[in-house]
Design an enzyme around this catalytic site. Structure first.
Site, PDB file in Angstrom:
ATOM      1  N   CYS A   1      -7.342   8.303   4.597  1.00  0.00           N
ATOM      2  CA  CYS A   1      -6.013   8.248   4.024  1.00  0.00           C
ATOM      3  C   CYS A   1      -5.845   9.560   3.283  1.00  0.00           C
ATOM      4  CB  CYS A   1      -5.915   7.112   3.021  1.00  0.00           C
ATOM      5  SG  CYS A   1      -6.336   5.512   3.727  1.00  0.00           S
TER       6      CYS A   1
ATOM      7  N   ARG B   1      -3.284  12.619   7.769  1.00  0.00           N
ATOM      8  CA  ARG B   1      -4.501  11.863   7.467  1.00  0.00           C
ATOM      9  C   ARG B   1      -4.308  10.354   7.637  1.00  0.00           C
ATOM     10  NH1 ARG B   1      -8.237  14.790   4.618  1.00  0.00           N
ATOM     11  NH2 ARG B   1      -9.184  12.854   3.932  1.00  0.00           N
TER      12      ARG B   1
ATOM     13  N   GLU C   1     -13.590  18.782  27.021  1.00  0.00           N
ATOM     14  CA  GLU C   1     -12.571  18.976  25.989  1.00  0.00           C
ATOM     15  C   GLU C   1     -11.157  18.763  26.564  1.00  0.00           C
ATOM     16  OE1 GLU C   1     -12.524  18.980  22.935  1.00  0.00           O
ATOM     17  OE2 GLU C   1     -10.687  19.990  22.328  1.00  0.00           O
TER      18      GLU C   1
ATOM     19  N   LYS D   1      -7.003  12.983  11.049  1.00  0.00           N
ATOM     20  CA  LYS D   1      -7.508  14.351  11.148  1.00  0.00           C
ATOM     21  C   LYS D   1      -8.948  14.482  10.660  1.00  0.00           C
ATOM     22  CE  LYS D   1      -7.056  18.655  12.050  1.00  0.00           C
ATOM     23  NZ  LYS D   1      -7.130  18.943  13.493  1.00  0.00           N
TER      24      LYS D   1
ATOM     25  N   ASN E   1      -9.077   6.721  -1.007  1.00  0.00           N
ATOM     26  CA  ASN E   1      -9.397   7.084   0.380  1.00  0.00           C
ATOM     27  C   ASN E   1     -10.876   6.822   0.589  1.00  0.00           C
ATOM     28  OD1 ASN E   1      -9.737   8.361   2.884  1.00  0.00           O
ATOM     29  ND2 ASN E   1     -10.122  10.339   1.919  1.00  0.00           N
ATOM     30  N   GLY E   2     -11.209   5.986   1.573  1.00  0.00           N
ATOM     31  CA  GLY E   2     -12.618   5.678   1.828  1.00  0.00           C
ATOM     32  C   GLY E   2     -12.762   4.199   2.125  1.00  0.00           C
TER      33      GLY E   2
ATOM     34  N   TRP F   1      -4.106   5.069   6.371  1.00  0.00           N
ATOM     35  CA  TRP F   1      -4.606   4.822   7.720  1.00  0.00           C
ATOM     36  C   TRP F   1      -5.454   3.565   7.580  1.00  0.00           C
ATOM     37  CZ3 TRP F   1      -9.555   4.875  10.073  1.00  0.00           C
ATOM     38  CH2 TRP F   1      -9.548   5.003  11.478  1.00  0.00           C
TER      39      TRP F   1
ATOM     40  N   LYS G   1      -8.571  16.035  25.020  1.00  0.00           N
ATOM     41  CA  LYS G   1      -7.210  16.358  24.573  1.00  0.00           C
ATOM     42  C   LYS G   1      -6.211  15.427  25.230  1.00  0.00           C
ATOM     43  CE  LYS G   1      -7.707  18.176  21.676  1.00  0.00           C
ATOM     44  NZ  LYS G   1      -8.964  18.520  21.161  1.00  0.00           N
TER      45      LYS G   1
ATOM     46  N   HIS H   1     -23.226  11.367  41.919  1.00  0.00           N
ATOM     47  CA  HIS H   1     -24.102  10.324  41.373  1.00  0.00           C
ATOM     48  C   HIS H   1     -23.310   9.129  40.850  1.00  0.00           C
ATOM     49  CE1 HIS H   1     -27.490  12.942  41.958  1.00  0.00           C
ATOM     50  NE2 HIS H   1     -26.860  13.910  41.307  1.00  0.00           N
TER      51      HIS H   1
ATOM     52  N   GLU I   1      -6.530  11.712  23.866  1.00  0.00           N
ATOM     53  CA  GLU I   1      -6.178  11.396  22.480  1.00  0.00           C
ATOM     54  C   GLU I   1      -4.689  11.508  22.187  1.00  0.00           C
ATOM     55  OE1 GLU I   1      -8.040  13.670  19.325  1.00  0.00           O
ATOM     56  OE2 GLU I   1      -7.966  15.496  20.487  1.00  0.00           O
TER      57      GLU I   1
HETATM   58  O1  M6R Z   1     -13.528  17.781  11.388  1.00  0.00           O
HETATM   59  P1  M6R Z   1     -14.507  17.691  12.546  1.00  0.00           P
HETATM   60  O2  M6R Z   1     -14.493  18.897  13.387  1.00  0.00           O
HETATM   61  O3  M6R Z   1     -15.877  17.321  12.077  1.00  0.00           O
HETATM   62  O4  M6R Z   1     -13.967  16.484  13.411  1.00  0.00           O
HETATM   63  C1  M6R Z   1     -14.697  15.989  14.494  1.00  0.00           C
HETATM   64  C2  M6R Z   1     -13.862  15.083  15.348  1.00  0.00           C
HETATM   65  O5  M6R Z   1     -13.416  13.977  14.601  1.00  0.00           O
HETATM   66  C3  M6R Z   1     -12.639  15.801  15.908  1.00  0.00           C
HETATM   67  O6  M6R Z   1     -13.004  16.919  16.654  1.00  0.00           O
HETATM   68  C4  M6R Z   1     -11.806  14.858  16.805  1.00  0.00           C
HETATM   69  O7  M6R Z   1     -12.508  14.572  17.977  1.00  0.00           O
HETATM   70  C5  M6R Z   1     -10.458  15.491  17.100  1.00  0.00           C
HETATM   71  N1  M6R Z   1      -9.429  14.502  17.030  1.00  0.00           N
HETATM   72  C6  M6R Z   1     -10.398  16.165  18.413  1.00  0.00           C
HETATM   73  O8  M6R Z   1      -9.160  16.675  18.719  1.00  0.00           O
END
Ligand code: M6R
Length: 606
Positions: free
Chosen positions: A2, A29, A478, A601, A101-102, A75, A482, A501, A485
């Site tokens: 959050c 967040r 990657e 984030k 937050n936590g 969140w 992208k 495989h 997500e």
């Molecule tokens: O802040 P970080 O780089 O440690 O975050 C790691 C992952 O949570 C982050 O890369 C996540 O996979 C992103 N949403 C990717 O776009």
């Protein structure tokens, strides 16, 4: 995850509009509910379910009296998004308000005990135990600060907490454990926030409290006490981010802005050369490297493995942070563990760092200055990508990669001084090509119209495959991440050699397969994989050199990249069209690419 903020302003100033502005900058967040509490003569609270804009339209959040207060964007973890579960949470008397937050792991036990003592709970959140505990201790005669200290002694979990009480006017108290919190020191105005973009318009002078510190904000200034209740001085940082870096700057979404900024920010990371050289000077005697990371940062780490093993010959492992504890026994003082994290706060990565620190050397590659991983690691390389607001990592990824490329190249130069077996041809070639990466990226960005058309064509597909070999394999992973997500389309990244495989069984009429094939030693081999999937009537999107001789019978669509981008440098360039593709598919499907559902984030829970 959050976002929390708090501010205390001059007597005659209203805190609510400032809190609203600050919390809006943290919406990345969490975005399922929002709330603000201020104190005038009494506690004023407005909160509701929904995005900040929606709740504000309904409640006019800035119209609240009082020169200080706290705010929250949520969140949901415990309790679904609702007005009752939105923060601030309050005690029975309605005098104490808390944002958090936590996660409080032992909240059920605490809640049961408090209920037996007569406390009445109104939400399903874990957070609500905090104002009730503070109330309990204040009822016993403790002041707000001491009550918070007693409260955190009972909590098991992660937290950044800010609290206010009508009984102690003109005071905000805050503390943290394993969740991010910064304190902003302005001109007769003081702030707390989960992240710097919240307060950039007011101050860039910040410090980060350590775990268990209690921070007291008052109109006269900020006091910090450590776990032993002693007043301490904190190291002050000046953030080199400007407020406009955290604005959309004319783009519809942050993600598009951040994709377009990549060429520019890579240059910032390249300025880290001297710092990296210094770190390498001090790293005597390492014989193994372990990258530890999550998500996109994990994909950057995989590229690091290919690079370092190829340029330097030191064995490299890449371990998901959440799986790292199983590898602890294999660490020793000759192991360098490199923790990659844009936020510097990811709980899994931070925990892995703390576990490994007593046994190995630790290096953080981090974007956020002074963040937990940056502070905890023995050495740190900052990526200087500026604030990244879109939840999907883009520019921070390219800057992580740039830092890794520099590290690998400079490490090989250093080790070659005493090791004739290290052949520097690849390193020299790499360093020469690195300088041209911004130019290559600009060329890709110029292809937005054709990538947009491609996105329109494929937007209704339900499953995608992304394949590549060697340096192209992490690009495929990657690219798939992208897509999934931000568009909610299933995307799977595979090493092209693994197709036979298993996944080849899924290749069928019309299944889209993105084949990442930069020029180099794997090109022909990947071409044969392309042929294999095409023979099963898959729809092929080839990302390859723009002079490639792939005819229409082999690829349905081609994204052409400058042929000077060789496979070793490809991760820095070939990912850009895949980021753009995912972005435009998200837009076509009506998804908000900046705020993908269920994601946030910075993942400060594990
Ligand atoms: O802040 P970080 O780089 O440690 O975050 C790691 C992952 O949570 C982050 O890369 C996540 O996979 C992103 N949403 C990717 O776009």
């Amino acid at each position: 995850m959050c976002g929390i903020v708090g501010c205390i302003l001059k007597d005659n100033e209203k805190a609510a509009p400032v809190l609203l502005e600050c919390i809006s900058k943290l919406e990345y967040r969490g975005y399922d509910s929002v709330g603000i509490a201020t104190i005038s003569d009494e506690l004023n609270i407005k909160k509701g379910k929904g995005a900040i804009k929606e709740v504000n339209n309904e409640l006019d959040l800035s119209d609240m009296p009082g020169n200080y207060g706290i705010a929250h964007t949520r969140w949901a973890t415990h309790g679904k998004p609702s007005k009752e579960n939105a923060h601030p949470q309050i005690d029975c008397s309605g005098k104490i308000a808390v944002v958090h937050n936590g996660i409080i792991r032992n909240y059920v036990t605490i809640r049961n005990e408090l209920e037996k003592e007569g406390h009445v709970f109104k939400s399903q959140t874990d957070t609500e135990v905090i104002p009730h505990l503070i109330e309990k201790f204040m009822d016993k005669g403790l002041d707000l600060e001491k009550a918070l200290r007693e409260t955190i002694a009972i909590l098991d979990g992660t937290y950044a907490i800010a609290a206010i009480s009508v009984d102690e006017p003109n005071k905000i108290i805050a503390t943290r454990k394993d969740s991010p919190l910064i304190v902003g020191v302005g001109d007769e105005q003081y702030f707390i926030a989960s992240d710097a973009p919240a307060i950039l318009d007011y101050t860039r002078t910040i410090f980060r409290p350590d775990e268990g510190d209690i921070v007291v904000l008052e109109p006269s200034g900020v006091t910090v006490k450590n776990k032993d209740d002693e007043i301490i001085e904190k190291e002050i940082f000046t953030i080199d981010w400007t407020p406009d870096m955290a604005e959309k700057g004319g783009y519809e979404y942050f993600m598009l802005k951040e994709i377009n900024e990549q060429a520019e920010y890579i240059q910032n990371t390249l300025t880290q050369k001297e710092n990296i050289e210094k770190i390498i000077e001090e790293l005597e005697d390492i014989n193994r490297i372990c990258f530890v990371a999550c998500g996109t940062s994990y994909h950057a780490s995989l590229t690091g493995k290919y690079l370092i093993e190829s340029l330097v010959g030191i064995p490299v492992d890449v371990i998901l942070a959440s799986e790292f504890k199983y590898s602890l026994n294999a660490l020793n003082d000759k192991t360098l563990c490199i923790y990659i994290s844009q936020s510097g706060e990811t709980a899994d990565t931070l925990d892995a760092l703390k576990m490994a620190k007593p046994k190995s050397k630790t290096l953080g590659i981090v974007n956020v200055v002074g963040s937990a991983i940056a502070t905890e690691a023995d050495y740190v390389i900052y990526t200087h990508a500026g604030p990244e607001i879109g939840v999907a990592a883009t520019k921070t990824y390219l800057c992580q990669l740039t830092a890794i490329y520099l590290f690998a190249a400079l490490l090989s130069l250093k080790l070659a001084e005493n090791n004739d077996d290290i052949d520097l041809t690849k390193t020299t070639d790499l360093l020469r090509q690195l300088d041209r990466v911004p130019e290559f990226i600009e060329e890709v960005l110029g292809q937005s119209d054709s990538i947009m058309k491609m996105a329109e064509k494929y937007k209704d597909k339900s499953d995608f495959f992304f394949i590549g070999r060697g340096y192209a394999y992490p690009i495929a992973l990657e690219g798939a991440l992208k897509l999934k997500e931000i568009t909610y389309i299933h995307g799977e990244g595979y090493a092209a050699g693994e197709l036979k495989h298993g996944p080849l069984a899924l290749m069928d009429e019309g299944v889209p397969v993105v084949v990442v094939m930069p020029p180099g030693e794997d090109y022909d081999h990947t071409m044969s994989n392309l042929e294999e999937v095409k023979a099963r009537n898959a729809e092929v999107i080839a990302v390859t050199t723009d002079d490639a001789e792939i005819k229409e019978d082999k690829a349905d669509d081609i994204i052409g990249i400058n042929p000077d981008v060789s496979e070793i440098i490809a991760p820095l360039v070939y990912i850009v069209p895949l980021q753009m593709f995912a972005y435009y598919v998200a837009i076509d499907k009506g998804c908000d690419p900046d705020k993908p559902r269920n994601l946030a984030k910075s993942v400060t829970v594990n």
